[in-house]
Write a protein that holds these residues in place. Sequence first.
Motif, PDB file in Angstrom:
ATOM      1  N   LYS A   1       5.077   2.435  -7.619  1.00 41.87           N
ATOM      2  CA  LYS A   1       3.546   3.478  -6.882  1.00 41.87           C
ATOM      3  C   LYS A   1       3.597   4.152  -6.043  1.00 41.87           C
ATOM      4  O   LYS A   1       2.511   4.993  -5.952  1.00 41.87           O
ATOM      5  CB  LYS A   1       2.882   1.926  -5.371  1.00 41.87           C
ATOM      6  CG  LYS A   1       2.994   0.464  -6.362  1.00 41.87           C
ATOM      7  CD  LYS A   1       1.745  -0.056  -7.105  1.00 41.87           C
ATOM      8  CE  LYS A   1       1.762  -0.703  -7.928  1.00 41.87           C
ATOM      9  NZ  LYS A   1       1.307  -0.756  -9.082  1.00 41.87           N
TER      10      LYS A   1
ATOM     11  N   THR B   1       3.367  14.244  -7.221  1.00 33.84           N
ATOM     12  CA  THR B   1       3.328  14.803  -8.315  1.00 33.84           C
ATOM     13  C   THR B   1       4.608  15.654  -8.752  1.00 33.84           C
ATOM     14  O   THR B   1       5.272  16.279  -7.770  1.00 33.84           O
ATOM     15  CB  THR B   1       2.426  15.937  -7.674  1.00 33.84           C
ATOM     16  OG1 THR B   1       1.683  16.441  -6.666  1.00 33.84           O
ATOM     17  CG2 THR B   1       0.348  15.667  -8.506  1.00 33.84           C
TER      18      THR B   1
ATOM     19  N   LEU C   1      -5.062  11.258   1.368  1.00 29.34           N
ATOM     20  CA  LEU C   1      -5.301  12.085   0.315  1.00 29.34           C
ATOM     21  C   LEU C   1      -5.655  10.900  -0.859  1.00 29.34           C
ATOM     22  O   LEU C   1      -5.900  11.590  -2.002  1.00 29.34           O
ATOM     23  CB  LEU C   1      -4.269  13.412   0.367  1.00 29.34           C
ATOM     24  CG  LEU C   1      -4.113  14.364   0.939  1.00 29.34           C
ATOM     25  CD1 LEU C   1      -2.954  14.988   0.658  1.00 29.34           C
ATOM     26  CD2 LEU C   1      -4.864  14.801   1.258  1.00 29.34           C
ATOM     27  N   GLU C   2      -4.839  10.451  -1.025  1.00 27.16           N
ATOM     28  CA  GLU C   2      -3.998   9.550  -2.263  1.00 27.16           C
ATOM     29  C   GLU C   2      -4.291   8.385  -1.374  1.00 27.16           C
ATOM     30  O   GLU C   2      -3.235   8.035  -1.092  1.00 27.16           O
ATOM     31  CB  GLU C   2      -3.605   9.665  -3.135  1.00 27.16           C
ATOM     32  CG  GLU C   2      -4.683  10.903  -4.542  1.00 27.16           C
ATOM     33  CD  GLU C   2      -2.969  10.698  -5.127  1.00 27.16           C
ATOM     34  OE1 GLU C   2      -3.159  10.089  -6.735  1.00 27.16           O
ATOM     35  OE2 GLU C   2      -2.391  12.045  -5.031  1.00 27.16           O
ATOM     36  N   ARG C   3      -4.678   6.932  -2.897  1.00 28.28           N
ATOM     37  CA  ARG C   3      -3.763   5.580  -1.911  1.00 28.28           C
ATOM     38  C   ARG C   3      -3.427   5.259  -3.668  1.00 28.28           C
ATOM     39  O   ARG C   3      -4.418   5.113  -4.165  1.00 28.28           O
ATOM     40  CB  ARG C   3      -4.542   4.626  -1.230  1.00 28.28           C
ATOM     41  CG  ARG C   3      -5.119   4.508  -1.387  1.00 28.28           C
ATOM     42  CD  ARG C   3      -6.397   4.274   0.197  1.00 28.28           C
ATOM     43  NE  ARG C   3      -5.605   2.529   0.430  1.00 28.28           N
ATOM     44  CZ  ARG C   3      -5.970   1.948   1.621  1.00 28.28           C
ATOM     45  NH1 ARG C   3      -6.639   2.756   2.575  1.00 28.28           N
ATOM     46  NH2 ARG C   3      -6.000   1.506   1.796  1.00 28.28           N
ATOM     47  N   GLN C   4      -2.344   3.994  -2.925  1.00 28.43           N
ATOM     48  CA  GLN C   4      -2.750   2.681  -4.549  1.00 28.43           C
ATOM     49  C   GLN C   4      -2.372   1.678  -3.687  1.00 28.43           C
ATOM     50  O   GLN C   4      -1.318   1.184  -3.012  1.00 28.43           O
ATOM     51  CB  GLN C   4      -0.776   2.906  -5.508  1.00 28.43           C
ATOM     52  CG  GLN C   4      -1.051   4.099  -5.721  1.00 28.43           C
ATOM     53  CD  GLN C   4      -1.533   3.573  -7.401  1.00 28.43           C
ATOM     54  OE1 GLN C   4      -1.176   2.848  -7.736  1.00 28.43           O
ATOM     55  NE2 GLN C   4      -1.981   4.411  -7.968  1.00 28.43           N
TER      56      GLN C   4
ATOM     57  N   LEU D   1       2.279   8.389  -6.668  1.00 28.43           N
ATOM     58  CA  LEU D   1       1.799   9.262  -6.085  1.00 28.43           C
ATOM     59  C   LEU D   1       2.275  11.572  -5.674  1.00 28.43           C
ATOM     60  O   LEU D   1       1.232  12.121  -5.304  1.00 28.43           O
ATOM     61  CB  LEU D   1       1.920   8.943  -4.236  1.00 28.43           C
ATOM     62  CG  LEU D   1       0.588   7.765  -4.236  1.00 28.43           C
ATOM     63  CD1 LEU D   1       0.740   7.204  -3.062  1.00 28.43           C
ATOM     64  CD2 LEU D   1      -1.196   7.713  -4.544  1.00 28.43           C
TER      65      LEU D   1
ATOM     66  N   ASN E   1      -2.043  13.273   4.665  1.00 34.06           N
ATOM     67  CA  ASN E   1      -2.479  14.960   5.199  1.00 34.06           C
ATOM     68  C   ASN E   1      -1.742  15.099   6.473  1.00 34.06           C
ATOM     69  O   ASN E   1      -3.747  14.392   7.555  1.00 34.06           O
ATOM     70  CB  ASN E   1      -3.430  15.946   4.834  1.00 34.06           C
ATOM     71  CG  ASN E   1      -3.134  16.979   5.102  1.00 34.06           C
ATOM     72  OD1 ASN E   1      -2.148  17.568   5.570  1.00 34.06           O
ATOM     73  ND2 ASN E   1      -3.695  17.560   5.109  1.00 34.06           N
TER      74      ASN E   1
ATOM     75  N   LEU F   1       0.788   5.274   0.515  1.00 29.21           N
ATOM     76  CA  LEU F   1      -0.722   6.554   0.529  1.00 29.21           C
ATOM     77  C   LEU F   1       0.574   7.717   0.928  1.00 29.21           C
ATOM     78  O   LEU F   1       1.664   7.908   0.530  1.00 29.21           O
ATOM     79  CB  LEU F   1      -1.075   5.698   2.157  1.00 29.21           C
ATOM     80  CG  LEU F   1      -1.708   5.077   2.204  1.00 29.21           C
ATOM     81  CD1 LEU F   1      -0.496   4.640   3.141  1.00 29.21           C
ATOM     82  CD2 LEU F   1      -2.913   5.474   2.610  1.00 29.21           C
ATOM     83  N   LYS F   2      -0.316   8.928  -0.069  1.00 26.63           N
ATOM     84  CA  LYS F   2      -0.675   9.982   0.946  1.00 26.63           C
ATOM     85  C   LYS F   2      -1.279  10.376   1.843  1.00 26.63           C
ATOM     86  O   LYS F   2      -2.186   9.860   1.634  1.00 26.63           O
ATOM     87  CB  LYS F   2      -0.292  10.941  -0.860  1.00 26.63           C
ATOM     88  CG  LYS F   2       0.535  12.513  -0.667  1.00 26.63           C
ATOM     89  CD  LYS F   2      -0.581  12.780  -1.931  1.00 26.63           C
ATOM     90  CE  LYS F   2       0.005  12.739  -3.060  1.00 26.63           C
ATOM     91  NZ  LYS F   2      -0.597  13.592  -4.277  1.00 26.63           N
TER      92      LYS F   2
ATOM     93  N   GLN G   1      -5.795  12.873   7.334  1.00 30.56           N
ATOM     94  CA  GLN G   1      -6.739  12.607   5.549  1.00 30.56           C
ATOM     95  C   GLN G   1      -6.138  11.530   4.875  1.00 30.56           C
ATOM     96  O   GLN G   1      -4.418  12.472   4.212  1.00 30.56           O
ATOM     97  CB  GLN G   1      -7.309  13.905   5.628  1.00 30.56           C
ATOM     98  CG  GLN G   1      -8.240  14.289   4.501  1.00 30.56           C
ATOM     99  CD  GLN G   1      -8.603  15.375   4.118  1.00 30.56           C
ATOM    100  OE1 GLN G   1      -7.605  16.398   3.768  1.00 30.56           O
ATOM    101  NE2 GLN G   1      -8.974  15.181   3.148  1.00 30.56           N
TER     102      GLN G   1
ATOM    103  N   ARG H   1       1.179  -1.533  -0.073  1.00 34.29           N
ATOM    104  CA  ARG H   1       0.329  -0.216  -0.327  1.00 34.29           C
ATOM    105  C   ARG H   1       1.218   1.273   0.468  1.00 34.29           C
ATOM    106  O   ARG H   1       1.633   0.915   0.449  1.00 34.29           O
ATOM    107  CB  ARG H   1      -0.949   0.362   1.335  1.00 34.29           C
ATOM    108  CG  ARG H   1      -2.255   0.685   0.983  1.00 34.29           C
ATOM    109  CD  ARG H   1      -3.136  -0.412   2.409  1.00 34.29           C
ATOM    110  NE  ARG H   1      -2.702  -0.999   2.849  1.00 34.29           N
ATOM    111  CZ  ARG H   1      -2.967  -1.387   4.211  1.00 34.29           C
ATOM    112  NH1 ARG H   1      -4.582  -1.377   4.122  1.00 34.29           N
ATOM    113  NH2 ARG H   1      -2.338  -2.815   4.585  1.00 34.29           N
TER     114      ARG H   1
END
Length: 435
Positions: free
Chosen positions: A120, A126, A87-90, A124, A77, A74-75, A85, A72
């Motif tokens: 992966k 950028t 924000l995004e996950r793969q 995430l 916050n 994850l980004k 929070q 997993r």
Amino acid sequence: MTLGALPSQILKDFTISTQQLENLIELFLYDMREGLAQRHSSLAMLPSYLSKPSGQENGIFLALDFGGTNVRALKINLQGNGKYQVLERQDAPLVSADDSYNYIASTATAEQLFDFLAAKLAALATENNQYVLGHAFSFPCRMANIEHAELLYWTKELATSGVVGKNIVELLNEAFVRQGIRNIKAAAILNDSISALLAAAYKDTRTDIGSICGTGHNTCYLEPSYTQTDYAKPMYMNMESGNFDKVPQNRYDEILDKNSDRPGAGRLEKMCSGRYIGELFRLACYDLIDTGVLPQSTISLTSAAITGKDMASLLADSSHNLQVINTWLPQLGWTQSRQEERMYLQKLATLIVHRSARLVAATYAATLRHIDPDFSRQHVIAIDGSLYEKMPDYAGKITETLYELLGKDADKIHCKLSKDGSGVGAAVAAATTLS
Ligand code: BGC
């Protein structure tokens, strides 16, 4: 449900008395002390170089949670005061459903595995931003500092080549270089038990024990006075408690151990964790057949892989005729079963799961006695993993056993689910490197 109707030998094999658990507490405490003093011990007592979070950590971080069959990224916050929070996950399996890849078998190389992990994370990150990464790596590592973790050996039957003995952070950094990823800095690596603890400690300062009861098993805690390094603060210690070896094995434990990748190692984990309890169940079923409790020819156990999830459905079936179990049985080649036979299967599964929870609770009691012998304050044990979260009765059995072993002192112990603690705790660890 009474368990009495099972053959007495099987009942005896999987029953562990209060007295036996009390002995285990003493033996566990002994191994903790020996491990801390760096003498021979089944508990590795590995320093993490991480200390308590303030709870005020904030900012956007990447987290990587690599624990077994899935990864997993994850980004996250972090917002301070325990808030965060995702924000995004793969999420991705490390073994593909269509057999096109398997990054955890010995046929896979470290480069292949870490290239997959790096990709992966890159998805995430950028382009014009810089990211600090916390990496929860759920295997025993000797740490030289927070960015240097050498894998001692694989557990949970993973076997990717070229990783044991290597610094995991370096393997990941090399993959970043191969893929031209320049905006991620791997700042902290930590065991998943420690990330479960950190995620909970971010919200609740009473948290001083972290544990995983899932595919694997392990516990860590905050050691008030670690003296073996110059690191002065209290330190989170990864006990690698799944390796505790003073647990009494029954004949099924012995067979399972003999057939495993690393015979002799991971004794407690092989009696407790989701990766193995289904196999113990399968082995014990052979004896139920031999003793005539289950029918001889109808069941095909040789190739059946019984998972922790299967065990959870066995326990969860509260239907009048155990119909859920009835629909599950054809995977063992068993199409016509009697209700009484299904009841035996449920009893056996319950016995194995209860033993697991009782053993785990004894190790928690020992750890608590080590950090606070007088039970002078409140403690939170943060627990993550599928067994703790999803196995019927499991969490309740742990609490019940803590009362059996500690009496009223157990009022001060709060076991809490640290759901998805690995990702959040890894982000918190990354954030502590900036303060
Ligand atoms: C590993 C531990 C890990 C545990 C839970 C065990 O097999 O040795 O490092 O914390 O599994 O994932």
